[in-house]
Design a protein around this motif. Structure first.
Motif, short mmCIF file in Angstrom:
data_model
loop_
_atom_site.label_atom_id
_atom_site.label_comp_id
_atom_site.label_asym_id
_atom_site.label_seq_id
_atom_site.Cartn_x
_atom_site.Cartn_y
_atom_site.Cartn_z
N GLN A 14 -3.78 5.73 -12.56
CA GLN A 14 -3.80 6.92 -11.70
C GLN A 14 -4.57 6.62 -10.43
OE1 GLN A 14 -1.97 9.45 -12.24
NE2 GLN A 14 -2.62 10.66 -10.48
N GLY A 15 -3.90 6.04 -9.47
CA GLY A 15 -4.50 5.66 -8.21
C GLY A 15 -3.47 4.97 -7.35
N LEU A 16 -3.93 4.25 -6.34
CA LEU A 16 -3.00 3.59 -5.42
C LEU A 16 -3.62 2.32 -4.86
CD1 LEU A 16 -0.27 3.78 -3.84
CD2 LEU A 16 -1.54 4.95 -2.02
N ALA A 17 -2.82 1.27 -4.78
CA ALA A 17 -3.20 0.03 -4.11
C ALA A 17 -1.92 -0.70 -3.75
CB ALA A 17 -4.08 -0.84 -5.00
N ILE A 18 -1.72 -0.94 -2.45
CA ILE A 18 -0.52 -1.60 -1.96
C ILE A 18 -0.93 -2.75 -1.02
CG2 ILE A 18 1.57 -1.34 -0.54
CD1 ILE A 18 1.82 1.49 -1.56
N ILE A 19 -0.41 -3.93 -1.30
CA ILE A 19 -0.67 -5.11 -0.47
C ILE A 19 0.52 -5.34 0.44
CG2 ILE A 19 -1.12 -7.59 -0.48
CD1 ILE A 19 -2.30 -7.22 -3.31
N VAL A 20 0.25 -5.54 1.73
CA VAL A 20 1.30 -5.84 2.71
C VAL A 20 0.93 -7.17 3.37
CG1 VAL A 20 2.54 -5.06 4.75
CG2 VAL A 20 1.67 -3.38 3.11
N ARG A 21 1.83 -8.16 3.25
CA ARG A 21 1.54 -9.49 3.79
C ARG A 21 2.63 -9.92 4.74
NH1 ARG A 21 1.89 -15.17 1.84
NH2 ARG A 21 3.23 -14.47 0.15
N THR A 22 2.25 -10.25 5.97
CA THR A 22 3.18 -10.86 6.92
C THR A 22 2.96 -12.37 6.89
OG1 THR A 22 1.66 -10.71 8.80
CG2 THR A 22 3.03 -8.78 8.34
N ARG A 23 3.51 -13.09 7.85
CA ARG A 23 3.43 -14.55 7.80
C ARG A 23 1.98 -15.05 7.83
NH1 ARG A 23 7.10 -18.48 8.13
NH2 ARG A 23 6.50 -20.55 8.88
N HIS A 24 1.13 -14.45 8.65
CA HIS A 24 -0.23 -14.95 8.80
C HIS A 24 -1.29 -13.86 8.61
CE1 HIS A 24 1.31 -18.78 10.14
NE2 HIS A 24 1.98 -18.22 11.14
N HIS A 25 -0.92 -12.66 8.18
CA HIS A 25 -1.88 -11.57 8.05
C HIS A 25 -1.64 -10.82 6.74
CE1 HIS A 25 -1.66 -12.34 12.41
NE2 HIS A 25 -2.91 -11.94 12.44
N THR A 26 -2.71 -10.18 6.27
CA THR A 26 -2.63 -9.39 5.03
C THR A 26 -3.39 -8.09 5.21
OG1 THR A 26 -2.61 -11.43 3.72
CG2 THR A 26 -3.03 -9.39 2.54
N LEU A 27 -2.77 -7.01 4.75
CA LEU A 27 -3.37 -5.67 4.81
C LEU A 27 -3.36 -5.08 3.40
CD1 LEU A 27 -2.82 -2.82 7.35
CD2 LEU A 27 -2.27 -2.36 4.96
N LEU A 28 -4.44 -4.41 3.05
CA LEU A 28 -4.53 -3.69 1.77
C LEU A 28 -4.63 -2.21 2.06
CD1 LEU A 28 -4.89 -3.60 -1.34
CD2 LEU A 28 -7.37 -3.80 -0.94
N TYR A 29 -3.65 -1.45 1.55
CA TYR A 29 -3.67 0.00 1.71
C TYR A 29 -4.16 0.62 0.40
CZ TYR A 29 -2.14 4.72 3.01
OH TYR A 29 -2.09 6.07 3.32
N ASP A 30 -5.40 1.11 0.41
CA ASP A 30 -6.09 1.66 -0.75
C ASP A 30 -6.40 0.54 -1.76
OD1 ASP A 30 -6.33 4.18 0.27
OD2 ASP A 30 -4.56 4.98 -0.74
N ALA A 31 -7.40 0.79 -2.60
CA ALA A 31 -7.93 -0.29 -3.43
C ALA A 31 -8.01 0.06 -4.90
CB ALA A 31 -9.33 -0.68 -2.93
N GLY A 32 -7.28 1.10 -5.33
CA GLY A 32 -7.27 1.43 -6.74
C GLY A 32 -8.48 2.24 -7.17
N PRO A 33 -8.44 2.78 -8.39
CA PRO A 33 -9.52 3.67 -8.86
C PRO A 33 -10.67 2.92 -9.51
CG PRO A 33 -7.75 3.62 -10.46
CD PRO A 33 -7.32 2.73 -9.32
N LYS A 34 -11.78 3.62 -9.61
CA LYS A 34 -12.90 3.17 -10.42
C LYS A 34 -13.37 4.35 -11.26
CE LYS A 34 -17.55 1.19 -10.36
NZ LYS A 34 -18.68 0.71 -9.54
N VAL A 35 -13.31 4.19 -12.57
CA VAL A 35 -13.74 5.23 -13.50
C VAL A 35 -14.79 4.62 -14.43
CG1 VAL A 35 -13.01 6.88 -15.26
CG2 VAL A 35 -11.44 6.27 -13.41
N ARG A 36 -16.00 5.14 -14.32
CA ARG A 36 -17.15 4.59 -15.04
C ARG A 36 -17.26 3.10 -14.72
NH1 ARG A 36 -14.82 8.33 -18.57
NH2 ARG A 36 -16.19 10.11 -19.05
N ASN A 37 -17.20 2.23 -15.74
CA ASN A 37 -17.34 0.80 -15.46
C ASN A 37 -15.99 0.10 -15.37
OD1 ASN A 37 -16.60 0.99 -18.10
ND2 ASN A 37 -18.10 -0.49 -18.88
N LEU A 38 -14.92 0.87 -15.27
CA LEU A 38 -13.58 0.29 -15.16
C LEU A 38 -13.16 0.31 -13.70
CD1 LEU A 38 -11.22 -0.85 -16.82
CD2 LEU A 38 -10.28 1.46 -16.92
N ASP A 39 -13.28 -0.83 -13.06
CA ASP A 39 -13.02 -0.95 -11.63
C ASP A 39 -11.72 -1.73 -11.44
OD1 ASP A 39 -12.98 -1.52 -8.91
OD2 ASP A 39 -15.14 -1.81 -8.78
N GLN A 40 -10.65 -1.00 -11.05
CA GLN A 40 -9.37 -1.67 -10.89
C GLN A 40 -9.33 -2.52 -9.63
OE1 GLN A 40 -7.86 -1.78 -13.37
NE2 GLN A 40 -7.50 0.14 -14.44
#
Length: 734
Positions: free
Chosen positions: A497-523
């Motif tokens: 229940q969250g969001l994390a999307i990686i977008v990679r071009t030839r020489h660059h990388t973008l991360l859109y959102d980084a996923g959830p963290k619930v208690r000690n569970l860090d996605q």
């Protein structure tokens, strides 16, 4: 034996279990081939038949789809050692029974804020049951396979419960409680892990330290300890016999082997006698029999016998990484020691095995997607004898002597002090050399690197041995698949229940959102970072956090700690600026990377975090992707007045498909061909809402749902279709 083991192991790679008639046909063919003395083919088919029967038995014992998500009153007996952390009690219940439905024999349950639960107790529990399910990502842990290998047929969350009967003969749980209450220089949980194989008391930081230094096997996987403990007993009897102190009427060798195996079984029972311990006891028993009667048959015989014994007892063991790593480590030691013409000096026998094991296990760790500890050889060089010769004897003797006042606790105090010294050294090593996860490569490249590792294990002087290093270095300098100019590789990760999307071009990388963290569970740490490393990404050009909700921003700090991030952008700067040093989402900002165009938008009239989500449009060769965060209908209406409101081919479902988003006017104006939904299976929010799903289907949109498809990957700019990890069929995946 190789043919039989191969047939048993093939189960691991089957996309589906064959129908019963095919299994019976394989069994008949195998028996016929044995009659006509075609032994390898016959044993292979017999092994495969047995593995298929056991695999289907485990599948049949899973929760019925009709009961998925239902709450039932369940009765059962608690088995194993319950784990308690962060006010959550986790335990397994066996012989589960309900008056209203047939249940799997074993359930894995979580009780948030529940009372203490002890092994052996019988409970009546109101449980919200779920079929075995897990996240599915590149380089990710396959939780569904692990559950099947443990023969756990359902998971569940407890709503209420009452104790029906106290524990009977729950000596392990009582002993654990005694160990945890001992003042052992603050290391009582470590001693419980070492003595009883119970790692529930170890903190998240403790686990990270052990993983970073490659020493997890020394604390909770008790196979090595069982072998060492048996070796100490065997060595003691041999030493007494050598100096004439052993009774002459008792032949020392049979007694040494028998006492060593008895000690191993006793330690195995203390550690719970789970699959790794069973595997260790089986291997040890065969080694002792070989030592006693069959030394003339060579050292590989007990290895192959143990391999087959473990797989026949539990064919599903091949689904677990520990199975492959433990047998691979033993094979490496047998290969390297038995192929030498003369014995090594004591110094070489101490120094070389750790380096050889590191080289030998490197291909296995790589293909299993596990991090490679660069400090592991050095850490184990000290930790193995430290634990084996100092900590373990003191801990076991202290545990046995706990009823004796002062003596048992004193020995455990000494063992805890010795552990403190070791932990200090491990922390220094972990801070000096971080674990490394090689990038994913084609199987052909991996095979070449594995061949290089095998060449390096050959004795010195072999002609081909120098070729090993160039082949092994393929892991470091592996050819990386570059994205063509004007295209972008898009990977929606399965983070629940969250969001994390990686977008990679030839020489660059973008991360859109980084996923959830619930208690000690860090996605962010568990899913996002390994996925980026598997793609060969060492630096993020931008991390864009749509807004500050924990299901979108929870994993951002873990990502920032793991790799360099050149720029952080967020729609909720006041809430995230201090933690992440985030800059604002500048609505209207545009840029171009490698022929791919990017543009930002944010609603100026937003009144809450969801509405303030920073929206990103990506365009590659006239194919567009719109990442929307959690915007609602009001923000969607405002977006339609922006320059970015143009036909879009791929749409990330706003707010996970919530009823308050994905309005019909928004969808019709953008007319997307496909929608990406990121959500948790059976989430409490009801995402995606049935009305929203009906709109998507009415407009003929392709639906890519992380809960159903796992991670989803596609190439923007090619107008192609997406690929999901669940398309890589395995028999245990729904």
């Amino acid at each position: 034996m190789l043919a039989l083991a191969s047939g048993l192991i093939v189960l691991r790679f089957l996309p589906a279990i064959p129908a019963l008639e095919w299994v019976l046909l394989m069994l008949g063919a195998g028996l016929l081939l044995l009659v006509v003395r075609v032994y390898p083919a016959g044993l292979f088919l017999l092994g495969l038949s047995w593995a298929c029967v056991q695999g289907q038995s485990a599948l049949d014992d899973r929760l019925s789809p009709a009961l998925d998500g239902r709450t039932l009153w369940v009765e059962g007996r608690v088995v194993g050692l319950p784990q308690q952390s962060d006010a959550v009690v986790r335990f397994e219940v066996r012989d589960a029974y309900s008056r209203h439905a047939t249940l799997p024999s074993t359930l894995r349950l979580s009780w948030y804020g529940g009372p203490p639960v002890n092994s052996g107790e019988r409970w009546r529990l109101a449980v919200n049951l779920k079929r075995p399910k897990g996240l599915l990502n590149p380089q990710g842990f396959d939780y569904q396979a692990w559950l099947l290998a443990q023969r756990i047929g359902a998971t569940g969350t407890i709503k209420d419960g009452q104790l029906l009967a106290p524990a009977r003969h729950a000596w392990r749980d009582g002993l654990r409680q005694q160990l945890l209450q001992v003042e052992a220089n603050g290391r009582a949980p470590w001693l419980a892990a070492l003595v009883m194989g119970d790692g529930s008391g170890l903190s998240t930081d403790d686990w990270k330290l052990l993983q970073a230094t490659g020493t997890v096997h020394l604390l909770v996987i008790s196979g090595q300890h069982i072998g060492l403990f048996a070796g100490l007993i065997y060595g003691l009897v041999a030493l007494l016999a050598r100096y004439g102190l052993w009774p002459r009427r008792l032949p020392w060798l049979p007694w040494a082997c028998g006492l060593a195996f008895a000690g191993a079984l006793g330690y195995g029972l203390l550690a719970g006698f789970e699959v790794p311990v069973q595997r260790a006891c089986a291997m040890l028993g065969l080694v002792l029999i070989w030592r006693l009667r069959f030394r003339h048959l060579g050292v590989w015989l007990p290895f192959l016998l143990a391999l087959n014994a473990v797989l026949i007892i539990e064919p599903l063991a091949s689904l677990m990484a520990g199975f492959w790593l433990s047998f691979a480590a033993v094979a490496v030691l047998i290969f390297t020691f038995s192929s030498r013409l003369g014995p090594w000096s004591w110094r070489a026998a101490w120094l070389r095995p750790q380096g050889l094991i590191a080289i030998g296990l490197f291909p296995m760790l790589w293909i299993l997607g596990l991090p490679i500890s660069l400090s592991g050889p050095l850490a184990n060089l000290v930790a193995v004898p430290w634990i084996s010769l100092l900590v373990l004897p003191a801990a076991l003797l202290g545990t046995v002597l706990l009823p004796v006042p002062w003596v048992g606790e004193g020995l455990l105090w000494v063992a805890g002090g010795l552990l403190n010294g070791l932990i200090w050294g491990l922390k220094w090593l972990a801070g000096t050399l971080s674990p490394w996860l090689p990038a994913s490569v084609p199987i052909s490249v991996w095979l070449l690197a594995a061949l290089g590792a095998l060449l390096l294990l050959l004795p010195a002087g072999m002609v081909l041995r120098p070729l090993g290093w160039p082949l092994v270095l393929l892991a470091v300098f592996a050819p990386r698949t570059l994205v063509p100019p004007g295209q972008a590789e898009v990977l929606q990760l399965d983070v629940g229940q969250g969001l994390a999307i990686i977008v990679r071009t030839r020489h660059h990388t973008l991360l859109y959102d980084a996923g959830p963290k619930v208690r000690n569970l860090d996605q962010g740490e568990r899913v996002v970072v390994p996925a980026l490393q598997a793609m060969g990404v060492g630096t993020l050009d931008m991390m864009l956090i749509s807004h500050a909700d924990s299901d979108h921003a929870g994993g951002a700090l873990a990502v920032q700690r793991a790799m360099k991030v050149k720029r952080v952008v967020s729609g909720d700067v006041p809430l995230l600026a201090e933690q992440l040093q985030a800059g604002p989402c500048n609505s209207g900002e545009r840029w171009e990377w490698d022929g791919v165009k990017f543009a930002l938008w944010q609603w100026g009239g937003a009144t809450d975090g969801n509405q303030r989500s920073c929206v990103l449009q990506i365009e590659a060769s006239d194919e567009r992707l719109l990442l929307t965060g959690d915007i609602n209908i009001d923000a969607e209406r405002a977006f339609l007045d922006s320059p970015l409101a143009v036909p879009t081919h791929w749409l990330q479902a706003p707010h996970h498909g919530s009823r308050t988003s994905s309005s019909m006017v928004f969808l019709k104006n953008l007319s997307p061909s496909a929608v990406l939904i990121s959500r948790g299976h059976g989430n409490t929010f009801g995402h995606p809402h049935p009305q929203v799903m009906a709109r998507y289907k009415a407009l003929g949109m392709g639906i890519w749902d992380s809960a159903e498809h796992g991670a989803v990957r596609f190439r923007l700019g090619t107008f192609g279709v997406a690929e999901s990890l669940r398309e890589q069929r395995r028999f245990w995946r729904d």
